[in-house]
Structure formats: structure tokens, C-alpha cells
Write a protein that holds these residues in place. Structure first.
Motif, PDB file in Angstrom:
ATOM      1  N   THR A   1      26.242  46.390  14.546  1.00  0.00           N
ATOM      2  CA  THR A   1      24.901  46.494  15.402  1.00  0.00           C
ATOM      3  C   THR A   1      24.120  45.362  15.786  1.00  0.00           C
ATOM      4  O   THR A   1      23.208  45.576  16.745  1.00  0.00           O
ATOM      5  N   GLY A   2      24.341  44.262  15.335  1.00  0.00           N
ATOM      6  CA  GLY A   2      23.657  43.011  15.486  1.00  0.00           C
ATOM      7  C   GLY A   2      22.382  43.224  14.721  1.00  0.00           C
ATOM      8  O   GLY A   2      21.673  41.803  14.935  1.00  0.00           O
TER       9      GLY A   2
ATOM     10  N   ARG B   1      23.023  48.876   3.203  1.00  0.00           N
ATOM     11  CA  ARG B   1      24.026  49.826   2.715  1.00  0.00           C
ATOM     12  C   ARG B   1      23.214  51.142   3.140  1.00  0.00           C
ATOM     13  O   ARG B   1      23.937  52.174   3.367  1.00  0.00           O
ATOM     14  N   ARG B   2      22.033  51.370   2.871  1.00  0.00           N
ATOM     15  CA  ARG B   2      21.072  52.365   3.412  1.00  0.00           C
ATOM     16  C   ARG B   2      21.460  52.659   4.871  1.00  0.00           C
ATOM     17  O   ARG B   2      21.584  53.996   5.101  1.00  0.00           O
ATOM     18  N   MET B   3      21.267  51.840   5.822  1.00  0.00           N
ATOM     19  CA  MET B   3      21.352  51.932   7.239  1.00  0.00           C
ATOM     20  C   MET B   3      22.613  52.402   7.596  1.00  0.00           C
ATOM     21  O   MET B   3      23.156  53.398   8.310  1.00  0.00           O
ATOM     22  N   LEU B   4      23.841  52.062   6.791  1.00  0.00           N
ATOM     23  CA  LEU B   4      25.252  52.203   7.145  1.00  0.00           C
ATOM     24  C   LEU B   4      25.395  53.891   6.793  1.00  0.00           C
ATOM     25  O   LEU B   4      25.917  54.566   7.238  1.00  0.00           O
ATOM     26  N   ASN B   5      24.767  54.293   5.544  1.00  0.00           N
ATOM     27  CA  ASN B   5      24.664  55.496   5.078  1.00  0.00           C
ATOM     28  C   ASN B   5      24.080  56.355   6.474  1.00  0.00           C
ATOM     29  O   ASN B   5      24.578  57.864   6.638  1.00  0.00           O
ATOM     30  N   ASP B   6      22.913  56.102   6.926  1.00  0.00           N
ATOM     31  CA  ASP B   6      22.470  56.868   7.928  1.00  0.00           C
ATOM     32  C   ASP B   6      23.091  56.838   9.070  1.00  0.00           C
ATOM     33  O   ASP B   6      23.273  58.040   9.878  1.00  0.00           O
ATOM     34  N   LEU B   7      23.736  55.836   9.387  1.00  0.00           N
ATOM     35  CA  LEU B   7      24.734  55.722  10.612  1.00  0.00           C
ATOM     36  C   LEU B   7      25.805  56.746  10.264  1.00  0.00           C
ATOM     37  O   LEU B   7      26.283  57.588  11.404  1.00  0.00           O
ATOM     38  N   ASP B   8      26.375  57.013   9.322  1.00  0.00           N
ATOM     39  CA  ASP B   8      27.517  57.868   8.954  1.00  0.00           C
ATOM     40  C   ASP B   8      26.995  59.270   9.187  1.00  0.00           C
ATOM     41  O   ASP B   8      27.715  60.248   9.721  1.00  0.00           O
ATOM     42  N   SER B   9      25.693  59.636   8.762  1.00  0.00           N
ATOM     43  CA  SER B   9      25.532  60.898   8.757  1.00  0.00           C
ATOM     44  C   SER B   9      25.098  61.275  10.380  1.00  0.00           C
ATOM     45  O   SER B   9      25.440  62.113  10.803  1.00  0.00           O
ATOM     46  N   TYR B  10      24.782  60.061  10.978  1.00  0.00           N
ATOM     47  CA  TYR B  10      24.460  60.386  12.376  1.00  0.00           C
ATOM     48  C   TYR B  10      25.947  60.638  12.940  1.00  0.00           C
ATOM     49  O   TYR B  10      25.726  61.467  14.165  1.00  0.00           O
ATOM     50  N   ARG B  11      26.580  59.935  12.680  1.00  0.00           N
ATOM     51  CA  ARG B  11      28.002  60.272  13.468  1.00  0.00           C
ATOM     52  C   ARG B  11      28.638  61.403  12.994  1.00  0.00           C
ATOM     53  O   ARG B  11      29.112  62.256  13.796  1.00  0.00           O
TER      54      ARG B  11
ATOM     55  N   ASP C   1      35.234  58.799  17.650  1.00  0.00           N
ATOM     56  CA  ASP C   1      34.726  57.725  18.637  1.00  0.00           C
ATOM     57  C   ASP C   1      34.770  56.412  17.943  1.00  0.00           C
ATOM     58  O   ASP C   1      34.783  56.423  16.512  1.00  0.00           O
ATOM     59  N   GLN C   2      34.891  55.286  18.564  1.00  0.00           N
ATOM     60  CA  GLN C   2      34.953  54.162  18.007  1.00  0.00           C
ATOM     61  C   GLN C   2      33.689  53.585  17.341  1.00  0.00           C
ATOM     62  O   GLN C   2      32.665  54.131  17.897  1.00  0.00           O
ATOM     63  N   GLU C   3      33.791  52.954  16.148  1.00  0.00           N
ATOM     64  CA  GLU C   3      32.706  52.894  15.211  1.00  0.00           C
ATOM     65  C   GLU C   3      31.394  51.994  15.926  1.00  0.00           C
ATOM     66  O   GLU C   3      30.543  52.498  15.817  1.00  0.00           O
ATOM     67  N   GLN C   4      32.142  50.997  16.523  1.00  0.00           N
ATOM     68  CA  GLN C   4      30.975  50.043  17.242  1.00  0.00           C
ATOM     69  C   GLN C   4      30.194  50.877  18.249  1.00  0.00           C
ATOM     70  O   GLN C   4      29.018  50.538  18.391  1.00  0.00           O
ATOM     71  N   ILE C   5      30.969  51.888  18.955  1.00  0.00           N
ATOM     72  CA  ILE C   5      30.048  52.268  20.220  1.00  0.00           C
ATOM     73  C   ILE C   5      29.079  53.411  19.532  1.00  0.00           C
ATOM     74  O   ILE C   5      27.927  53.495  20.017  1.00  0.00           O
ATOM     75  N   VAL C   6      29.514  53.965  18.452  1.00  0.00           N
ATOM     76  CA  VAL C   6      28.768  54.994  17.871  1.00  0.00           C
ATOM     77  C   VAL C   6      27.292  54.344  17.324  1.00  0.00           C
ATOM     78  O   VAL C   6      26.106  54.587  17.232  1.00  0.00           O
ATOM     79  N   ALA C   7      27.745  52.970  16.558  1.00  0.00           N
ATOM     80  CA  ALA C   7      26.736  52.331  15.924  1.00  0.00           C
ATOM     81  C   ALA C   7      25.509  51.947  17.210  1.00  0.00           C
ATOM     82  O   ALA C   7      24.318  51.864  16.792  1.00  0.00           O
ATOM     83  N   HIS C   8      25.837  51.504  18.165  1.00  0.00           N
ATOM     84  CA  HIS C   8      25.020  51.027  19.175  1.00  0.00           C
ATOM     85  C   HIS C   8      24.312  52.267  19.555  1.00  0.00           C
ATOM     86  O   HIS C   8      22.945  52.248  19.941  1.00  0.00           O
TER      87      HIS C   8
END
Length: 425
Positions: A298-299, A308-318, A326-333
Motif C-alpha cells: 500500500t505504501g 498487522r491490524r490493517m492487514l487483517n482489515d484488508l483481508d476482511s475487505y477482500r 484478484d492480485q493482492e496489490q491491486i486489492v490493497a490499493h
């Protein structure tokens, strides 16, 4: 007495530094150049100064020690060990009457950080001491892994920043330190034993000043540092042997280290002559597994537990957006644009300086869980952010800085007595 020549040693010298009153002892600097920030105890005179849109810490110290500490801090900064960032050393100071003045070491002020006394002066949870000790143990292990002998480990020589529900510790005083290729067990044990002794004394001082609950066992907390340090050191360095058909334990060892927040750059794997037993030992261990992964995706450059908490929220969003393939970096952005940024932007600009953006996001997520439990329904994130701002954030003190107060007034804000508030770093 002949006038001395002012000399500035810095990687990127700032000519504006010449505008500061170097011909005046630091203790007598005028209030209009000072930044009123919470400060710890120091055997040296230290002042925080507003300079060029940033805050710098200036410490009067002997010339030889100033240059040595400057170089040590530069080394620690290069290898990304949590520590204050050195700006430079100024020597050749003299008063108008020709009296020689001490050299100074200049470092950047660590934003959103607080000395331990300031933390205990706030209404924090009873386990704050334990969380600070955990943070200091992690810092000490990281220093020892890179071969740095501290020589004066204490809460006073450390600054703390919030990292989700925990704290991250930063070295702020390296004048007694030394860098080696590796440390002996004796050097490590001396650092740990000194840390225990200093911490017990510092906590007893807090108890005497009624800043620590009288039921707190200071000796037990000092002992906990030793236990936490040894547990973490063993997890990162001890060799592990297992049967050759249990090779899944190699991946399990790496996963355990990742859970502790460390990456394994290299493993040493050896087998017995008959191949019946395998022994593994991490050879290169780098801290910041989750923060590096989030930065890559994400930068966003944040603390380890915040990441760690933000990655967990990213996983929930995904999962919620059905984008697991989808490609992980695209979802992260997409998560940054649609979740993280809008949440931070929902906080009024004048309130954002109270906490780091990543800590704001973490606390909004916590608040969302809390009010969802109360309402017995899933509260949307924008609604949770609005509730957090109105019911929690507005009444919180700024942790970015306590600026604009006359020097001395901030001591009353932090509940410190005048003799406790001598600035230090």
C-alpha cells in the motif's frame, strides 16, 4: 580569550541552524524559539526547538561524546533500528565574553512519542507498565541482534509510540552504547540486568510520586523484562532439532517468527550423517514483517502491530468484496482508496494531529466493534468514525506535540513536579 569558530557536522547541513542563539548556554535559551513538549529526565540540558517547520531536540554534551553518539545513531538509522534520527553536531560555541560553551548533539524530535513519565500521568489502563516493558524488551532484542551494546538501558532513555494496543519503543540516548559484530552473552546479560535494575528504580520513583498504582509490584515488572527478553531471544536465535520426517517444522518455525513480527532472511539447516535428524537455526532475522508487507502493498509506513491490524482489515475487505482471486496489490490499493483514506478524512483536520493516522484507524476499528456490540448490529465504518470523533477523540490530548505552551506549563499538564520535569533525552 580568542573567539572560537562555530562548526556544523551533518549529512545535510541546514544553514538556518546558524540563526539559533549558539552563543547562549542552552539552559538560558529564549522561550520564543522553544517548543513546549513533554520531556524526560536527563543528566544533560536538553531543549526542543521549533525549526523550519519541524521540531529538533538539542542536547549539550562533551564534544567527543557528541560525535560518538552522532555516529552511533547514524549507524542505527541506516540499519532501521528504532531510534531517534541524528541531525548533526555543533562545536566551537562560545559566549560573547569568550567563555567556551559545550558542544551540542541535534536529533529530530520523534513525532507522536512520549517519555514514560508522560504516559503514566495520563489515564491509562493498569497494564501500561507491562506493555511498556514488552516494547522495551523487543527493542533490546533488536539492538542485540545487530550487535549494539546499549550500556544504559532504562525507561528514561527510551521514547514510546502507540502501536495499536501496544507500544513501540525507540532508543533516544546512545552515548554509552557501542557497536560490535556480535555481542557476547556477558554483554547481553549485563544490558538485561542493568535494564531490570533501572526499571525497578524508575517504577518505584513513579509509585512514590503517586503516578503508579500502589498495588503494582515493581520488582515483578523488572523480572518480567528479563523473562520477556529471554523468551524472545530464544525464539529468534535458538537452534531447533527434529526428526527428518518432521520437515513441516521448518515452515512452522518461520511462521512463528513472522507472528512475532520478524522475517527470516536465511536459515541454516544441517542434518546428521545418517539423515535421521535435522537442525535449523535462523541466521538473518529482520524485524518488521507485517509493516514491510503493508508498505509493499500500500505504501503506508506504520508500526508493526498497526500494520498487522490493517492487514487483517484488508483481508476482511477482500472477502467482503469477493476479490480473493484478484492480485493482492491491486486489492490493497483499492482498500486504501475506499476504506483507509475516507476513514482518516472523516476526522476533522484540527483533530488529526492528536494521533498518527494508522493509530486513528486502529482505534476507529476498535470503537466500531464496541458500539456494534452495544447496538447488536453491524455499524458501518463511516458511522463508527463519526461516533469515535465525537465521543472519544475530541477529549483526548494531542500526542503529536504539546506546542504553544510556555516552557514549564507543560509540566503541569503532565502532572510533573518541577524537579521531575528537567528536560532530557
Amino acid at each position: 580569550m580568542p573567539q572560537q569558530t562555530l562548526q556544523i557536522t551533518a549529512v545535510a547541513p541546514d544553514p538556518a541552524l546558524l540563526d539559533l542563539p549558539w552563543d547562549v548556554p542552552l539552559v538560558d535559551w529564549p522561550e520564543d524559539v522553544l517548543a513546549a513538549l513533554p520531556q524526560g529526565i536527563s543528566r544533560h540540558v536538553v531543549r526542543f526547538v521549533n525549526h523550519g517547520g519541524r521540531v529538533i531536540a538539542i542536547k549539550e554534551i562533551g564534544e567527543t561524546v557528541a560525535y560518538r553518539e552522532y555516529e552511533l545513531l547514524r549507524q542505527l538509522h541506516r540499519i532501521e533500528v528504532p531510534s531517534v534520527v541524528p541531525v548533526g553536531v555543533i562545536t566551537g560555541r562560545s559566549a560573547p565574553d569568550g567563555e567556551r560553551l559545550e558542544a551540542v548533539l541535534i536529533t529530530e524530535h520523534l513525532q507522536f512519542s512520549l517519555p514514560y513519565r508522560a504516559l503514566f500521568s495520563q489515564d491509562l489502563r493498569p497494564d501500561t507498565a507491562t506493555r511498556l516493558i514488552d516494547a522495551l524488551a523487543v527493542l533490546l532484542v533488536r539492538l542485540h541482534l545487530v550487535g549494539f551494546y546499549w550500556g544504559d538501558v532504562s525507561l528514561s532513555n527510551t521514547l514510546f509510540r502507540r502501536d495499536a494496543e501496544t507500544f513501540a519503543a525507540y532508543l533516544v540516548d546512545a552515548e554509552t552504547g557501542d557497536m560490535h559484530r556480535t555481542l557476547t552473552n556477558g554483554q547481553r546479560n549485563y544490558d538485561v540486568d542493568l535494564a531490570r535494575t533501572n526499571i525497578i528504580g524508575e517504577l518505584m520513583d513513579l509509585t512514590a510520586g503517586e503516578l503508579l498504582d500502589e498495588d503494582v509490584d515493581e520488582v515483578a515488572i523488572g523480572d518480567a523484562l528479563v523473562e520477556r527478553y529471554q523468551e524472545l531471544w530464544d525464539a529468534l536465535t535458538v537452534s531447533e532439532a527434529f526428526a527428518s520426517d518432521d520437515r513441516w517444522r521448518v515452515a512452522a518455525r518461520i511462521e512463528r517468527l513472522n507472528d512475532l513480527g520478524f522475517d527470516v532472511g536465511e536459515l541454516e539447516i544441517t542434518t546428521d550423517i545418517d539423515g535421521t535428524k535435522v537442525r535449523i537455526q535462523p541466521k538473518v532475522v529482520d524485524a518488521g514483517h507485517h509493516s514491510r508487507r503493508l508498505l509493499r502493498l500500500t505504501g503506508l509506513d506504520v508500526q508493526e502491530n498497526q500494520a498487522r491490524r490493517m492487514l487483517n482489515d484488508l483481508d476482511s475487505y477482500r472477502a467482503a468484496t469477493d476479490r480473493q482471486n484478484d492480485q493482492e496489490q491491486i486489492v490493497a490499493h483499492a482498500w486504501v482508496r475506499q476504506v483507509f483514506r475516507p476513514t482518516i478524512d472523516a476526522v476533522p483536520r484540527e483533530l488529526r494531529r492528536k494521533l498518527e493516522p494508522a493509530q486513528l484507524f486502529h482505534e476507529i476499528l476498535d470503537h466500531r466493534w464496541f458500539i456494534s456490540q452495544q447496538a447488536q448490529r453491524d455499524i458501518p465504518l463511516p458511522e463508527a468514525a463519526e461516533s469515535y470523533v465525537e465521543n472519544v477523540l475530541r477529549d483526548r490530548p494531542d500526542e503529536d506535540a504539546v506546542l504553544g505552551l510556555p516552557p514549564g506549563d507543560e509540566d503541569m499538564v503532565l502532572g510533573l513536579e518541577p524537579d521531575e520535569a528537567e528536560p532530557g533525552a
